[in-house]
Design an enzyme around this catalytic site. Structure first.
Site, mmCIF file in Angstrom:
data_model
loop_
_atom_site.group_PDB
_atom_site.id
_atom_site.type_symbol
_atom_site.label_atom_id
_atom_site.label_comp_id
_atom_site.label_asym_id
_atom_site.label_seq_id
_atom_site.Cartn_x
_atom_site.Cartn_y
_atom_site.Cartn_z
ATOM 1 N N ASP A 1 2.566 2.532 2.400
ATOM 2 C CA ASP A 1 3.841 2.290 3.080
ATOM 3 C C ASP A 1 4.905 1.853 2.059
ATOM 4 O O ASP A 1 6.014 2.427 2.001
ATOM 5 C CB ASP A 1 3.615 1.190 4.137
ATOM 6 C CG ASP A 1 4.724 1.102 5.175
ATOM 7 O OD1 ASP A 1 5.669 1.896 5.101
ATOM 8 O OD2 ASP A 1 4.622 0.227 6.060
ATOM 9 N N GLY B 1 0.810 -1.220 0.000
ATOM 10 C CA GLY B 1 0.000 0.000 0.000
ATOM 11 C C GLY B 1 0.837 1.262 0.000
ATOM 12 O O GLY B 1 1.893 1.345 -0.640
ATOM 13 N N VAL C 1 -5.361 -2.170 3.694
ATOM 14 C CA VAL C 1 -5.134 -3.483 4.310
ATOM 15 C C VAL C 1 -5.843 -3.587 5.669
ATOM 16 O O VAL C 1 -6.352 -4.657 6.028
ATOM 17 C CB VAL C 1 -3.618 -3.709 4.495
ATOM 18 C CG1 VAL C 1 -3.335 -5.006 5.239
ATOM 19 C CG2 VAL C 1 -2.916 -3.732 3.156
HETATM 20 N N1 AR6 Z 1 -0.916 7.493 -2.296
HETATM 21 C C1 AR6 Z 1 -2.033 7.748 -1.580
HETATM 22 N N2 AR6 Z 1 -2.824 6.776 -1.075
HETATM 23 C C2 AR6 Z 1 -2.458 5.493 -1.311
HETATM 24 C C3 AR6 Z 1 -1.315 5.135 -2.039
HETATM 25 C C4 AR6 Z 1 -0.509 6.209 -2.543
HETATM 26 N N3 AR6 Z 1 0.595 5.977 -3.245
HETATM 27 N N4 AR6 Z 1 -1.236 3.775 -2.089
HETATM 28 C C5 AR6 Z 1 -2.317 3.294 -1.419
HETATM 29 N N5 AR6 Z 1 -3.064 4.336 -0.964
HETATM 30 P P1 AR6 Z 1 -2.897 0.976 3.156
HETATM 31 P P2 AR6 Z 1 -3.600 0.759 6.020
HETATM 32 C C6 AR6 Z 1 -4.306 4.309 -0.174
HETATM 33 O O1 AR6 Z 1 -3.245 -0.431 2.948
HETATM 34 O O2 AR6 Z 1 -4.979 0.340 5.684
HETATM 35 C C7 AR6 Z 1 0.855 -1.672 4.915
HETATM 36 O O3 AR6 Z 1 1.298 -2.912 4.492
HETATM 37 C C8 AR6 Z 1 -5.139 3.052 -0.184
HETATM 38 O O4 AR6 Z 1 -5.957 3.005 -1.343
HETATM 39 O O5 AR6 Z 1 -1.656 1.525 2.523
HETATM 40 O O6 AR6 Z 1 -3.400 1.800 7.092
HETATM 41 C C9 AR6 Z 1 1.495 -1.223 6.214
HETATM 42 O O7 AR6 Z 1 2.805 -1.702 6.344
HETATM 43 C C10 AR6 Z 1 -5.946 3.204 1.084
HETATM 44 O O8 AR6 Z 1 -7.118 4.004 0.886
HETATM 45 O O9 AR6 Z 1 -2.750 1.318 4.761
HETATM 46 C C11 AR6 Z 1 0.582 -1.814 7.256
HETATM 47 O O10 AR6 Z 1 0.920 -3.156 7.530
HETATM 48 C C12 AR6 Z 1 -5.012 3.984 2.014
HETATM 49 O O11 AR6 Z 1 -3.944 4.472 1.194
HETATM 50 C C13 AR6 Z 1 -0.776 -1.756 6.615
HETATM 51 O O12 AR6 Z 1 -0.539 -1.765 5.209
HETATM 52 C C14 AR6 Z 1 -4.430 3.163 3.143
HETATM 53 O O13 AR6 Z 1 -4.157 1.834 2.697
HETATM 54 C C15 AR6 Z 1 -1.516 -0.473 6.963
HETATM 55 O O14 AR6 Z 1 -2.816 -0.550 6.426
#
Ligand code: AR6
Length: 179
Positions: A40, A38, A128
């Site tokens: 991260d 994601g 996630v």
């Molecule tokens: N720019 C902006 N938003 C984004 C991007 C980007 N480049 N990529 C994804 N999103 P997530 P969480 C959005 O899963 O739910 C990781 O593995 C995505 O569509 O990134 O807090 C960490 O290491 C979603 O709406 O974060 C943790 O283990 C939002 O960002 C876990 O995931 C958050 O999705 C954290 O999970």
């Protein structure tokens, strides 16, 4: 979409957080600060390996859910990355809403402590970690609005929403709040 709160503003854009020109970018991390997928994964890829090296040295214990820690930003245009840990959604009965608010609040405190005028957030916990987008939008925006009205800093809080669905959810919640 931009809404003014006192001398500060909340802005919503659709896009990729790694390309934002702001003082601080917020990473939705895990409590081990171990990197992941994601947003991260995208932030670590764009910033380069120094981000993980600095994180390991400064925060070997990781970061508890609802808190945040600061590092420099490697190759990103920002000055800082604030790594925060949102809650994993467990049906809404495990204090998720307060933990989500706390994650945003701590990042905003870090922004003030580091004299940041602008900060960009992703929609923490909505990937996630499974937090329902509409509920996350409401709670996230309400937390930021309250902080800005009380503290009058930072000047700009930008939410960078990755797709049309998340942008729409945040836009509806912000519209309702501005009425
Ligand atoms: N720019 C902006 N938003 C984004 C991007 C980007 N480049 N990529 C994804 N999103 P997530 P969480 C959005 O899963 O739910 C990781 O593995 C995505 O569509 O990134 O807090 C960490 O290491 C979603 O709406 O974060 C943790 O283990 C939002 O960002 C876990 O995931 C958050 O999705 C954290 O999970």
């Amino acid at each position: 979409m931009i809404v003014q709160f006192g001398s500060c503003r909340i802005e919503l854009v659709q896009g990729d957080i790694t390309s934002q020109q702001v003082d601080a970018i917020v990473n939705a991390a895990n409590s081990r600060l171990a990197g992941g997928g994601g947003v991260d994964g995208a932030i670590h890829r764009a910033a380069g390996p120094t981000l993980m090296e600095e994180t390991r040295v400064k925060y070997p214990e990781g970061c508890p859910t609802g808190s945040a820690v600061a590092t420099s930003a490697g190759r990103l245009a920002a000055k800082f990355v604030f790594h925060t840990v949102g809650p994993i959604w467990r049906g809404g009965v495990a204090g998720e809403a307060d933990l989500l608010a706390s994650a945003y609040h701590r990042c905003l405190e870090l922004a003030v402590e580091h004299a940041c005028r602008s900060i960009a957030f992703p929609a923490i916990s909505t990937g996630v970690y499974g937090y329902p987008m509409d509920l996350a939008a409401e709670r996230s925006l309400a937390t930021v609005r309250k902080f800005l009205l009380e503290q009058q800093h930072p000047e700009l809080v930008r939410f960078v929403l990755f797709d049309g669905g998340s942008f729409g959810a945040f836009a509806r919640a912000l519209e309702a709040m501005a009425e």
